[in-house]
Write a protein that holds these residues in place. Structure first.
Motif, mmCIF file in Angstrom:
data_model
loop_
_atom_site.group_PDB
_atom_site.id
_atom_site.type_symbol
_atom_site.label_atom_id
_atom_site.label_comp_id
_atom_site.label_asym_id
_atom_site.label_seq_id
_atom_site.Cartn_x
_atom_site.Cartn_y
_atom_site.Cartn_z
ATOM 1 N N MET A 151 0.836 -1.202 0.000
ATOM 2 C CA MET A 151 0.000 0.000 0.000
ATOM 3 C C MET A 151 0.872 1.254 0.000
ATOM 4 S SD MET A 151 -3.314 0.083 -0.030
ATOM 5 C CE MET A 151 -4.187 -1.081 0.993
ATOM 6 N N ALA A 152 1.885 1.278 0.852
ATOM 7 C CA ALA A 152 2.779 2.439 0.903
ATOM 8 C C ALA A 152 3.523 2.595 -0.423
ATOM 9 C CB ALA A 152 3.765 2.287 2.067
ATOM 10 N N ASP A 153 3.983 1.490 -0.973
ATOM 11 C CA ASP A 153 4.687 1.554 -2.263
ATOM 12 C C ASP A 153 3.783 2.106 -3.363
ATOM 13 O OD1 ASP A 153 6.870 0.510 -1.024
ATOM 14 O OD2 ASP A 153 6.660 -1.521 -1.849
ATOM 15 N N THR A 154 2.527 1.680 -3.335
ATOM 16 C CA THR A 154 1.579 2.145 -4.347
ATOM 17 C C THR A 154 1.343 3.649 -4.217
ATOM 18 O OG1 THR A 154 0.506 -0.016 -4.387
ATOM 19 C CG2 THR A 154 -0.772 1.831 -5.250
ATOM 20 N N LEU A 155 1.117 4.089 -2.985
ATOM 21 C CA LEU A 155 0.901 5.529 -2.794
ATOM 22 C C LEU A 155 2.124 6.327 -3.228
ATOM 23 C CD1 LEU A 155 -0.936 7.805 -1.848
ATOM 24 C CD2 LEU A 155 0.019 7.544 0.457
ATOM 25 N N LYS A 156 3.297 5.781 -2.914
ATOM 26 C CA LYS A 156 4.550 6.453 -3.293
ATOM 27 C C LYS A 156 4.607 6.677 -4.810
ATOM 28 C CE LYS A 156 8.766 7.800 -1.787
ATOM 29 N NZ LYS A 156 9.098 8.615 -2.957
ATOM 30 N N ARG A 157 4.123 5.718 -5.560
ATOM 31 C CA ARG A 157 4.123 5.879 -7.023
ATOM 32 C C ARG A 157 3.249 7.060 -7.447
ATOM 33 N NH1 ARG A 157 3.047 0.227 -9.953
ATOM 34 N NH2 ARG A 157 3.746 1.477 -11.736
ATOM 35 N N PHE A 158 2.094 7.206 -6.805
ATOM 36 C CA PHE A 158 1.218 8.347 -7.121
ATOM 37 C C PHE A 158 1.890 9.664 -6.741
ATOM 38 C CE2 PHE A 158 -1.928 5.013 -7.431
ATOM 39 C CZ PHE A 158 -2.821 5.482 -8.385
ATOM 40 N N ILE A 159 2.538 9.663 -5.571
ATOM 41 C CA ILE A 159 3.221 10.883 -5.117
ATOM 42 C C ILE A 159 4.329 11.255 -6.100
ATOM 43 C CG2 ILE A 159 4.739 11.830 -3.320
ATOM 44 C CD1 ILE A 159 3.151 10.112 -1.282
ATOM 45 N N ASP A 160 5.147 10.280 -6.459
ATOM 46 C CA ASP A 160 6.279 10.548 -7.351
ATOM 47 C C ASP A 160 5.825 11.083 -8.708
ATOM 48 O OD1 ASP A 160 7.943 9.806 -5.332
ATOM 49 O OD2 ASP A 160 8.402 7.810 -6.129
ATOM 50 N N ALA A 161 4.613 10.677 -9.102
ATOM 51 C CA ALA A 161 4.089 11.164 -10.379
ATOM 52 C C ALA A 161 3.388 12.516 -10.223
ATOM 53 C CB ALA A 161 3.110 10.131 -10.950
ATOM 54 N N GLY A 162 3.373 13.045 -8.997
ATOM 55 C CA GLY A 162 2.708 14.329 -8.768
ATOM 56 C C GLY A 162 1.201 14.251 -8.918
ATOM 57 N N PHE A 163 0.639 13.066 -8.666
ATOM 58 C CA PHE A 163 -0.799 12.829 -8.834
ATOM 59 C C PHE A 163 -1.540 13.437 -7.647
ATOM 60 C CE2 PHE A 163 -4.732 10.582 -9.314
ATOM 61 C CZ PHE A 163 -4.797 10.160 -10.634
ATOM 62 N N GLU A 164 -2.316 14.464 -7.896
ATOM 63 C CA GLU A 164 -2.984 15.228 -6.842
ATOM 64 C C GLU A 164 -4.422 14.729 -6.707
ATOM 65 O OE1 GLU A 164 -4.452 19.698 -6.627
ATOM 66 O OE2 GLU A 164 -2.420 19.529 -7.395
ATOM 67 N N CYS A 165 -4.742 14.087 -5.571
ATOM 68 C CA CYS A 165 -6.066 13.461 -5.485
ATOM 69 C C CYS A 165 -6.494 13.248 -4.032
ATOM 70 C CB CYS A 165 -6.037 12.113 -6.229
ATOM 71 S SG CYS A 165 -7.653 11.594 -6.872
ATOM 72 N N ALA A 166 -7.676 12.673 -3.856
ATOM 73 C CA ALA A 166 -8.155 12.207 -2.553
ATOM 74 C C ALA A 166 -8.131 10.676 -2.579
ATOM 75 C CB ALA A 166 -9.573 12.698 -2.300
ATOM 76 N N PHE A 167 -7.713 10.088 -1.448
ATOM 77 C CA PHE A 167 -7.557 8.632 -1.388
ATOM 78 C C PHE A 167 -8.189 8.067 -0.111
ATOM 79 C CE2 PHE A 167 -3.845 10.296 -3.620
ATOM 80 C CZ PHE A 167 -3.608 9.402 -4.657
ATOM 81 N N THR A 168 -8.704 6.839 -0.213
ATOM 82 C CA THR A 168 -8.991 6.057 0.995
ATOM 83 C C THR A 168 -8.561 4.615 0.760
ATOM 84 O OG1 THR A 168 -11.251 5.599 0.240
ATOM 85 C CG2 THR A 168 -10.996 7.345 1.853
ATOM 86 N N ASP A 169 -8.481 3.865 1.842
ATOM 87 C CA ASP A 169 -8.177 2.445 1.734
ATOM 88 C C ASP A 169 -9.013 1.678 2.749
ATOM 89 O OD1 ASP A 169 -6.967 2.310 4.341
ATOM 90 O OD2 ASP A 169 -5.078 3.044 3.507
ATOM 91 N N ALA A 170 -8.909 0.352 2.692
ATOM 92 C CA ALA A 170 -9.546 -0.506 3.693
ATOM 93 C C ALA A 170 -8.452 -1.372 4.315
ATOM 94 C CB ALA A 170 -10.629 -1.363 3.050
ATOM 95 N N LEU A 171 -7.350 -0.704 4.605
ATOM 96 C CA LEU A 171 -6.162 -1.354 5.155
ATOM 97 C C LEU A 171 -6.480 -1.971 6.514
ATOM 98 C CD1 LEU A 171 -3.190 -1.545 4.379
ATOM 99 C CD2 LEU A 171 -2.805 0.626 5.522
ATOM 100 N N LYS A 172 -5.850 -3.123 6.794
ATOM 101 C CA LYS A 172 -6.130 -3.758 8.069
ATOM 102 C C LYS A 172 -4.923 -3.840 9.002
ATOM 103 C CE LYS A 172 -8.602 -7.452 6.635
ATOM 104 N NZ LYS A 172 -9.506 -8.587 6.853
ATOM 105 N N ARG A 173 -3.758 -4.207 8.496
ATOM 106 C CA ARG A 173 -2.655 -4.499 9.408
ATOM 107 C C ARG A 173 -1.919 -3.251 9.897
ATOM 108 N NH1 ARG A 173 -1.960 -7.998 5.855
ATOM 109 N NH2 ARG A 173 0.015 -7.174 5.124
ATOM 110 N N THR A 174 -1.596 -3.272 11.186
ATOM 111 C CA THR A 174 -0.912 -2.172 11.850
ATOM 112 C C THR A 174 0.395 -1.815 11.150
ATOM 113 O OG1 THR A 174 -1.841 -2.937 13.940
ATOM 114 C CG2 THR A 174 0.025 -1.423 14.083
ATOM 115 N N SER A 175 1.201 -2.817 10.868
ATOM 116 C CA SER A 175 2.528 -2.539 10.306
ATOM 117 C C SER A 175 2.420 -1.907 8.922
ATOM 118 C CB SER A 175 3.359 -3.827 10.259
ATOM 119 O OG SER A 175 2.583 -4.892 9.736
ATOM 120 N N ALA A 176 1.438 -2.341 8.138
ATOM 121 C CA ALA A 176 1.231 -1.749 6.807
ATOM 122 C C ALA A 176 0.813 -0.286 6.944
ATOM 123 C CB ALA A 176 0.181 -2.534 6.035
ATOM 124 N N MET A 177 -0.037 -0.010 7.926
ATOM 125 C CA MET A 177 -0.475 1.382 8.111
ATOM 126 C C MET A 177 0.662 2.262 8.602
ATOM 127 S SD MET A 177 -3.715 2.979 10.133
ATOM 128 C CE MET A 177 -4.894 2.009 9.198
#
Lengths: 330, 330
Positions: B101-127
């Motif tokens: 999840m973090a890697d995916t978001l990083k790709r959007f950030i690196d591309a300068g993708f300006e947006c609103a996001f949500t997830d249904a993340l469950k695990r503490t360490s991933a968050m």
């Protein structure tokens, strides 16, 4: 905002007195000022809360606080303190007559008092008057969260959360139980409740003497059962688009004025239809050992911290307790 | 933002497919793009949701949508669409491995993708990995609400509301029941759950073949009972200052993979101490007839509307579902 959030509480009835006790247990809050109908107390370094905790029903803060003074216009005394000394105001006024809350806020606006506000307003019509002031409040860079008690407040916010599981909402039913051992501790609240009984309205309830209230309670074994109350949960849930019509929100409950034990568990039940065609209900049930004061004043202070946060982030105006999360107060 | 909020959904597993069905029932939402591991579909005027509603487990959106295309890097295809065509992104990815999840978001950030996001993340360490990206996300004027499903999400937010009545919180206990008639509809979710069993972890669960999962379920009569799960409710409630230590949050439950009926009612119980010295518990109970999909995807879309609102009001960064109210989506 200072390290500690400096509060003013308007009103020293049951809710105001509970606010004093709660603030005294919160490291991050201090009480700079409090007023009632007869006087006020102010100390820029924080009032002595131990002293104020001794305040009894019928007494004025002017009598028990060493910083207290009598006044013919205590709210004006708070306004005169000025917004550089107060970070947040909890309006714990009894709100009789109906326009009292809106009129009070208007006084702060007219004085250019820039602050964060919450209330524990109950009646729909009173909230509608208040909501009209949102644009004016924005002009003075203030933020107000209304309906920030238990109902509306805690239970209404829970309804917004619950609604997320559904495509459409059929109804929101709030059924509360309140137990108080001595109604004289909550004179204004009990009169508001009487105003909801068949054959009564808020003005005639307000005009009743204590003896008349006693007599009415005696006839009903100390209990008042109220249905289809005019409670601002309806307007807040309509504004938040949880329901498409406020008729889908009903509020009622039982107050026992002779027993601290709740006659029923306070429950918010939201019924809706899911995307996959099921009808179901989520419920939010308050613990029977939480008092009305805990369920009203706790949220009001949590929402006050959020109102301050919104103000500090440049978001001004009047919002419902259904629009933002309350924040925890350390 | 346009009249209708144009969404992209990353992932077309159980949650992604439920999102398609829910979006098709919401007037104010349209689905501009969706992707899975094999392909994507994009139509700036909105995808045909009737067509996509037919998507079955194991199929790719590239196969069923007339706007579908195969791709070796479907997430990059979404990024290339550009943020002027997408108002909000629901990340419904299975999140395996932990950093996905973090890697995916990083790709959007690196591309300068300006947006609103949500997830249904469950695990503490991933968050925790994800939360570290908050400052970077602010740079691209994006807003992300994490843990926006059911747990964390709906139930965690209810805990914040419930906490307002108390001076201190002793514990938050989330005990869920999930019933699914066919585990193959929720392969990733079931594997995540297996990863919480004694003797398993998320990597070994992910490496199991479908036959191995079948065998494990067979030995347990189709039911998995999980205790002390690593669920990000703990970090969210710590961040929101509901608990002073995440050890006070426990999450567990029972999933029945052979029966759509829930084996137990999903309940959040918050226990605390009030200002007047009482210990009590508030409870939030989900209706048994609400599916996991309704309780996860409904909130995720409500929080996505809030994330967009925050972004439009200049509030960027990563927030928890415990910090803001979800909004109703018409």
């Amino acid at each position: 905002m200072q390290q500690s959030m400096r509060l003013a509480v308007l009103g020293a009835g049951g809710l105001g007195r509970a606010a004093v006790k709660i603030i005294s247990q919160k490291k991050s809050l201090s009480l700079a000022a409090i007023c009632d109908s007869k006087g006020y107390a102010y100390n820029p370094a924080g009032l002595d809360l131990e002293e104020l905790s001794e305040l009894q029903a019928g007494q004025s803060v002017a009598d028990v606080s060493k910083d207290g003074k009598l006044s013919s216009d205590p709210i004006n005394e708070i306004i005169q303190i000025g917004s550089s000394h107060i970070d947040g105001i909890f309006i714990a006024l009894p709100n009789l007559p109906n326009a009292f809350m809106a009129d009070t806020l208007k006084r702060f606006i007219d004085a250019g008092f820039e602050c964060a506000f919450t209330d524990a307003l109950k009646r729909t019509s009173a909230m509608e008057m208040l909501l009209k002031l949102s644009q004016e409040l924005k002009q003075v860079k203030s933020t107000y969260i209304t309906g920030a008690g238990a109902s509306p407040g805690l239970l209404t916010a829970a309804a917004v959360i619950a609604a997320q599981s559904y495509i459409s909402i059929d109804k929101v039913d709030i059924w509360w139980g309140v137990g108080i051992s001595n109604w004289q501790e909550y004179k204004a609240t009990v009169r508001e409740d009487i105003g909801h009984l068949d054959g009564y309205d808020i003005n005639c309830a307000n005009a009743m003497s204590d003896a008349q209230v006693e007599e009415l309670l005696e006839r009903r074994d100390g209990k008042l059962e109220l249905r289809n109350m005019e409670h601002a949960d309806d307007v807040l849930l309509e504004l938040a688009q949880v329901v498409d019509s406020r008729d889908k929100v009903s509020v009622g409950g039982i107050i026992d004025t002779r027993n601290a034990k709740k006659p029923v568990s306070t429950t918010m039940t939201l019924t809706g239809k899911t995307f996959d065609g099921k009808t179901s209900s989520h419920r939010f049930i308050l613990g029977d050992d939480t008092s009305m004061a805990a369920n009203v004043v706790g949220p009001a202070l949590g929402y006050l911290k959020r109102a301050r946060w919104l103000k500090d982030n440049g978001l001004y105006g009047i919002y419902g307790s259904t629009e933002f999360m309350p924040m925890m107060v350390a």
